[in-house]
Motif scaffolding. Structure first.
Motif, PDB file in Angstrom:
ATOM      1  N   LEU A   1     -92.295 137.609 -84.402  1.00 33.82           N
ATOM      2  CA  LEU A   1     -91.725 138.430 -83.238  1.00 33.82           C
ATOM      3  C   LEU A   1     -90.509 137.949 -82.703  1.00 33.82           C
ATOM      4  O   LEU A   1     -89.591 138.908 -82.802  1.00 33.82           O
ATOM      5  N   MET A   2     -90.329 136.732 -82.735  1.00 36.17           N
ATOM      6  CA  MET A   2     -88.978 136.427 -82.222  1.00 36.17           C
ATOM      7  C   MET A   2     -88.120 136.333 -83.398  1.00 36.17           C
ATOM      8  O   MET A   2     -86.860 137.039 -82.988  1.00 36.17           O
ATOM      9  N   LEU A   3     -88.382 136.281 -84.562  1.00 33.90           N
ATOM     10  CA  LEU A   3     -87.403 136.602 -85.782  1.00 33.90           C
ATOM     11  C   LEU A   3     -87.178 137.810 -85.812  1.00 33.90           C
ATOM     12  O   LEU A   3     -85.994 138.441 -86.044  1.00 33.90           O
ATOM     13  N   ILE A   4     -87.907 138.800 -85.765  1.00 34.87           N
ATOM     14  CA  ILE A   4     -87.683 140.329 -85.843  1.00 34.87           C
ATOM     15  C   ILE A   4     -86.890 140.610 -84.721  1.00 34.87           C
ATOM     16  O   ILE A   4     -85.774 141.350 -84.846  1.00 34.87           O
ATOM     17  N   ASN A   5     -87.043 140.227 -83.240  1.00 34.41           N
ATOM     18  CA  ASN A   5     -85.965 140.636 -82.265  1.00 34.41           C
ATOM     19  C   ASN A   5     -84.668 140.094 -82.670  1.00 34.41           C
ATOM     20  O   ASN A   5     -83.673 140.621 -82.176  1.00 34.41           O
ATOM     21  N   THR A   6     -84.682 139.116 -82.992  1.00 36.27           N
ATOM     22  CA  THR A   6     -83.170 138.226 -83.472  1.00 36.27           C
ATOM     23  C   THR A   6     -82.503 138.909 -84.538  1.00 36.27           C
ATOM     24  O   THR A   6     -81.262 139.315 -84.300  1.00 36.27           O
ATOM     25  N   PHE A   7     -83.330 139.460 -85.518  1.00 40.18           N
ATOM     26  CA  PHE A   7     -82.818 140.319 -86.527  1.00 40.18           C
ATOM     27  C   PHE A   7     -82.270 141.752 -86.003  1.00 40.18           C
ATOM     28  O   PHE A   7     -81.264 142.378 -86.431  1.00 40.18           O
ATOM     29  N   ALA A   8     -83.118 142.232 -84.991  1.00 38.43           N
ATOM     30  CA  ALA A   8     -82.942 143.664 -84.469  1.00 38.43           C
ATOM     31  C   ALA A   8     -81.513 143.818 -83.591  1.00 38.43           C
ATOM     32  O   ALA A   8     -80.824 144.397 -83.580  1.00 38.43           O
TER      33      ALA A   8
ATOM     34  N   ARG B   1     -92.926 143.097 -91.094  1.00 41.84           N
ATOM     35  CA  ARG B   1     -94.202 143.893 -91.181  1.00 41.84           C
ATOM     36  C   ARG B   1     -94.103 145.006 -90.212  1.00 41.84           C
ATOM     37  O   ARG B   1     -93.696 144.942 -89.161  1.00 41.84           O
ATOM     38  N   LEU B   2     -94.353 146.097 -90.689  1.00 42.30           N
ATOM     39  CA  LEU B   2     -94.346 147.449 -89.874  1.00 42.30           C
ATOM     40  C   LEU B   2     -95.248 147.057 -88.531  1.00 42.30           C
ATOM     41  O   LEU B   2     -95.025 147.563 -87.372  1.00 42.30           O
ATOM     42  N   GLU B   3     -96.317 146.430 -88.598  1.00 38.51           N
ATOM     43  CA  GLU B   3     -97.419 146.053 -87.544  1.00 38.51           C
ATOM     44  C   GLU B   3     -96.666 145.225 -86.531  1.00 38.51           C
ATOM     45  O   GLU B   3     -96.882 145.619 -85.295  1.00 38.51           O
ATOM     46  N   TYR B   4     -95.790 144.287 -86.857  1.00 36.25           N
ATOM     47  CA  TYR B   4     -95.089 143.734 -85.777  1.00 36.25           C
ATOM     48  C   TYR B   4     -93.987 144.600 -85.375  1.00 36.25           C
ATOM     49  O   TYR B   4     -93.475 144.605 -83.995  1.00 36.25           O
ATOM     50  N   LEU B   5     -93.302 145.509 -86.029  1.00 33.38           N
ATOM     51  CA  LEU B   5     -92.104 146.193 -85.465  1.00 33.38           C
ATOM     52  C   LEU B   5     -92.840 147.265 -84.523  1.00 33.38           C
ATOM     53  O   LEU B   5     -91.877 147.440 -83.575  1.00 33.38           O
ATOM     54  N   GLU B   6     -93.872 147.548 -84.789  1.00 34.35           N
ATOM     55  CA  GLU B   6     -94.817 148.441 -83.848  1.00 34.35           C
ATOM     56  C   GLU B   6     -95.115 147.696 -82.362  1.00 34.35           C
ATOM     57  O   GLU B   6     -94.977 148.278 -81.555  1.00 34.35           O
ATOM     58  N   LYS B   7     -95.502 146.727 -82.811  1.00 36.03           N
ATOM     59  CA  LYS B   7     -95.908 145.673 -81.525  1.00 36.03           C
ATOM     60  C   LYS B   7     -94.806 145.668 -80.559  1.00 36.03           C
ATOM     61  O   LYS B   7     -94.804 145.541 -79.406  1.00 36.03           O
ATOM     62  N   LEU B   8     -93.462 145.423 -81.224  1.00 39.33           N
ATOM     63  CA  LEU B   8     -92.460 145.186 -80.272  1.00 39.33           C
ATOM     64  C   LEU B   8     -91.728 146.356 -79.706  1.00 39.33           C
ATOM     65  O   LEU B   8     -90.806 146.393 -78.817  1.00 39.33           O
ATOM     66  N   GLY B   9     -92.259 147.528 -80.234  1.00 36.15           N
ATOM     67  CA  GLY B   9     -91.849 148.815 -79.771  1.00 36.15           C
ATOM     68  C   GLY B   9     -90.464 149.055 -80.309  1.00 36.15           C
ATOM     69  O   GLY B   9     -89.748 150.083 -79.973  1.00 36.15           O
ATOM     70  N   LEU B  10     -89.998 148.600 -81.483  1.00 37.73           N
ATOM     71  CA  LEU B  10     -88.666 148.719 -82.173  1.00 37.73           C
ATOM     72  C   LEU B  10     -89.010 150.204 -82.878  1.00 37.73           C
ATOM     73  O   LEU B  10     -88.178 150.914 -83.144  1.00 37.73           O
ATOM     74  N   THR B  11     -90.199 150.245 -83.535  1.00 36.60           N
ATOM     75  CA  THR B  11     -90.579 151.261 -84.579  1.00 36.60           C
ATOM     76  C   THR B  11     -91.850 151.932 -84.251  1.00 36.60           C
ATOM     77  O   THR B  11     -92.675 151.439 -83.758  1.00 36.60           O
TER      78      THR B  11
ATOM     79  N   SER C   1     -88.593 147.816 -73.860  1.00 32.03           N
ATOM     80  CA  SER C   1     -89.241 147.282 -74.870  1.00 32.03           C
ATOM     81  C   SER C   1     -90.603 147.320 -74.141  1.00 32.03           C
ATOM     82  O   SER C   1     -90.914 146.840 -72.663  1.00 32.03           O
ATOM     83  N   PRO C   2     -91.803 147.592 -74.647  1.00 34.67           N
ATOM     84  CA  PRO C   2     -93.113 147.681 -74.238  1.00 34.67           C
ATOM     85  C   PRO C   2     -93.488 146.053 -73.994  1.00 34.67           C
ATOM     86  O   PRO C   2     -92.720 145.174 -74.657  1.00 34.67           O
ATOM     87  N   GLU C   3     -94.530 145.813 -73.083  1.00 34.63           N
ATOM     88  CA  GLU C   3     -95.290 144.451 -73.133  1.00 34.63           C
ATOM     89  C   GLU C   3     -95.553 143.946 -74.515  1.00 34.63           C
ATOM     90  O   GLU C   3     -96.372 144.643 -75.162  1.00 34.63           O
ATOM     91  N   SER C   4     -95.260 142.784 -74.723  1.00 33.33           N
ATOM     92  CA  SER C   4     -95.767 142.084 -75.929  1.00 33.33           C
ATOM     93  C   SER C   4     -96.039 140.672 -75.841  1.00 33.33           C
ATOM     94  O   SER C   4     -96.237 140.078 -74.676  1.00 33.33           O
TER      95      SER C   4
END
Length: 648
Positions: free
Chosen positions: A114-121, A178-188, A234-237
């Motif tokens: 999740l941290m890696l995805i947020n950094t990428f975002a 993963r799409l699952e993680y993108l959704e958890k972070l509220g990005l997608t 962003s939603p709670e994660s």
């Protein structure tokens, strides 16, 4: 796997006071630094950092370690992640045997994924803002219209999410996230099984932790449609809890500590606009009601908070509850009321830094006095409303932990409200008694503790050797490399010959001669490693075990060498009171530790022999047991004589 030589370079470069100073406000006290525990809610500092030993110890929670273990505890990083954080901070390159794919990285650990995805975002949004036609024409032009220059935009890593609808989601999925993680972070999000960008067409404000890691995002719409929400968040994660985060804290932490004051505002642009104007010790609650965790986050850096209001009386009254939370933490609260029609953003854009600074300094007023003025203004010529206002004000004063501060406020309010001081005191005492009864009902302490206490340790029974083992291990870790003069056995008193040896050689030699081992397996592991060093004719560095890759060993080493107090040089310099410290009588301390440990072991053997004698059978050689006990008694008395112990 990070090579050992690189690990050593990182440990050598990392200064524990520098690393921790980014997260905790530290003040120098003698040779050490002290601050409030980041792991416990305390009012009296018990968090100690020792630059000379390159370690920290939190006496309220019992935790301790080096720069790496602090990051592991505070930022929930793994050992390799903490090393990489420090390597980046100190400019040390870590060679990678082989670059992991984004898919492998995402699968390694969900939290880190999740941290890696947020950094990428964040990097994606920032790139879109600066390097695409849409980003520059819509996002960048808007920010510049608001008065933000490139320095401020870069400082807060502001970005833009394209309005295409799925540009970010496509890029992230193409990288293997993963799409699952993108959704958890509220990005997608998904519509008809098709992913789309939740923040499309919006200016992006990354929300960072104290260490700078991206936890979530705020996003402002570029549309003028009143039906469209102005901000999305962003939603709670697993990594983002809005009640525990303050926007801008990463950029402001050092300035807050330096200024010994924190300006608290409401929104993202309030923070960025004030920074643009030169006011850098500012954070925002991001539109949410202030929480205890956010208050404690500020208190790590300063006990002083100034809250900015834009003149909306309804908003001011609604914020009183949040300000009461600050008072309850023992902090000093001031209020700054901006001119009508202005918020921090508009106010800062129309004035120079000097004008803003002067206004802030001259117009800030104490919160309790301010609250009294606001409430009493609404209660003019209405005795019932005035009585309710007085009770409300006294309720705020009752939250203040320090009784002297409470008394000062009672006196000030008595004068301002034109009410007898005794009446206010009676109301205050009534509230304090009511609060005390509540705490008694739920089993809390009536009087707040000045310092949280570490959990009690369960020691081994008196018949064990736990205290003696701990003391001997403390001597080994603290003074193992120090040299002492040890008298050689034999010869007349006048002909005693001394030999100079490291403390570790003396302890190792004494224990190995008698075939003794530690019952505590971690002590024995440290002892074995010391023996391996000596077999190679090497000495471990003074902080080898405190920087051990096994966190249990490093924690243990820090616990053993840490002392909550140290003798001030003032005794000798000012008062000419001279004391004998342990390092000045080291040989005696070491030998006493060895003999006391041996004595306890001998007493264990005597107890065991006596039990065997009680349970002796005709087949048992009782004379052999008696002879063994006699020899042990002789050794016991000799060791007691050496160690100066009294045997009961």
């Amino acid at each position: 796997m990070i090579p050992r030589e690189i690990v050593d370079r990182i440990f050598d470069a990392a200064r524990v006071e520098e690393v921790i100073g980014e997260f905790v406000s530290l003040k120098k006290t003698g040779a050490n630094y002290k601050g409030l525990s980041p792991f416990n809610n305390e009012r009296t500092p018990s968090f100690v950092v020792s630059p000379s030993k390159n370690i920290w110890k939190d006496f309220s929670s019992g935790k301790g370690g080096n720069a790496v273990t602090f990051l592991m505890e505070h930022e929930s990083l793994s050992f390799p992640e903490a090393l990489r954080y420090l390597a980046k901070k100190y400019g040390i390159e870590i060679p990678e045997a082989e670059e992991m794919s984004a898919e492998d990285q995402a699968a390694a650990n969900e939290r880190e994924s999740l941290m890696l995805i947020n950094t990428f975002a964040q990097e994606f949004f920032t790139d879109q803002l600066h390097h695409t036609d849409e980003g520059k024409s819509i996002g960048l032009s808007y920010l510049k219209e608001r008065g933000f220059d490139g320095k401020t935009i870069e400082k807060f890593n502001l970005g833009y999410c394209p309005s295409a609808g799925d540009a970010f989601s496509k890029a992230a999925l193409a990288k293997g996230y993963r799409l699952e993680y993108l959704e958890k972070l509220g990005l997608t999000r998904q519509r008809n099984d098709q992913p789309f960008d939740f923040f499309k067409g919006r200016i992006i404000f990354p929300i960072q932790s104290i260490s700078g890691r991206v936890l979530g995002f705020g996003a402002r719409t570029m549309q003028r449609d009143s039906k469209v929400a102005k901000y999305f968040n962003s939603p709670e994660s697993e990594i983002y809890h809005k009640s525990k985060v303050l926007y801008g804290i990463f950029q402001a932490r050092a300035e807050i500590a330096k200024a010994d004051n924190c300006y608290l505002v409401e929104g993202y642009t309030d923070v960025t606009a004030l920074n643009q104007a030169g006011i850098t010790n500012v954070v925002a609650s991001s539109g949410t009601a202030l929480t205890p965790d956010q208050v404690r986050l500020i208190r790590r850096y300063t006990p002083n908070v100034t809250i900015l209001f834009d003149g909306d009386s309804a908003g001011i009254k609604a914020s009183f509850r949040g300000i009461d939370l600050i008072l309850a933490e023992g902090m000093n609260v001031k209020v700054l009321l901006l001119p009508d029609g202005h918020d921090p953003d508009s106010f800062s854009r129309e004035r120079s830094y000097t004008e803003i600074k002067q206004y802030f300094e001259h117009q800030s007023q104490d919160f309790v006095v301010f609250k009294a003025g606001v409430l009493m203004q609404d209660a003019v010529n209405d005795p019932l409303r005035k009585a309710a206002a007085v009770k409300d004000i006294v309720q705020s004063i009752a939250l203040i932990p320090d009784h002297i501060t409470r008394s000062v406020y009672i006196q000030a309010c008595s004068t301002r409200l034109d009410i007898e001081e005794i009446a206010l005191k009676n109301e205050l005492n009534k509230l304090l008694r009511k609060d005390a009864r509540k705490k008694l009902q739920v089993g809390e302490d009536v009087v707040p503790e000045t310092e949280a206490k570490a959990p009690r340790q369960t020691l081994a029974p008196a018949s064990g050797t736990a205290p003696q083992e701990r003391e001997l291990m403390r001597l080994l870790l603290t003074y193992g490399n120090e040299e002492i003069n040890v008298p050689l056995p034999g010869g007349e008193e006048a002909e005693k010959v001394e030999v100079t040896l490291p403390v570790c050689d003396v302890i190792i030699g004494e224990l190995e001669t008698d075939g003794l081992q530690f019952e505590n397996f971690r002590y024995q592991r440290i002892f074995n490693e010391y023996c391996e060093f000596r077999e190679r004719e090497e000495l471990p560095s003074n902080d080898w075990f405190m920087r051990h890759e096994d966190p249990h060993i490093s924690q243990l080493a820090v616990d053993l060498v840490s002392q909550p107090y140290e003798l001030s040089a003032m005794w000798e310099e000012r008062f000419h009171i001279y004391t004998t410290t342990e390092d000045k009588r080291l040989m005696h301390s070491v030998m006493d530790g060895i003999y006391t440990f041996k004595l306890r072991r001998v007493m264990q053997l005597i107890t065991k022999t006596e039990e065997e004698m009680k349970n002796a059978t005709p087949e048992t050689d009782i004379m052999q047991l008696l002879e063994r006990k006699k020899r042990l008694d002789t050794v016991k008395m000799k060791l007691a004589e050496f160690s100066g112990s009294t045997i009961l």
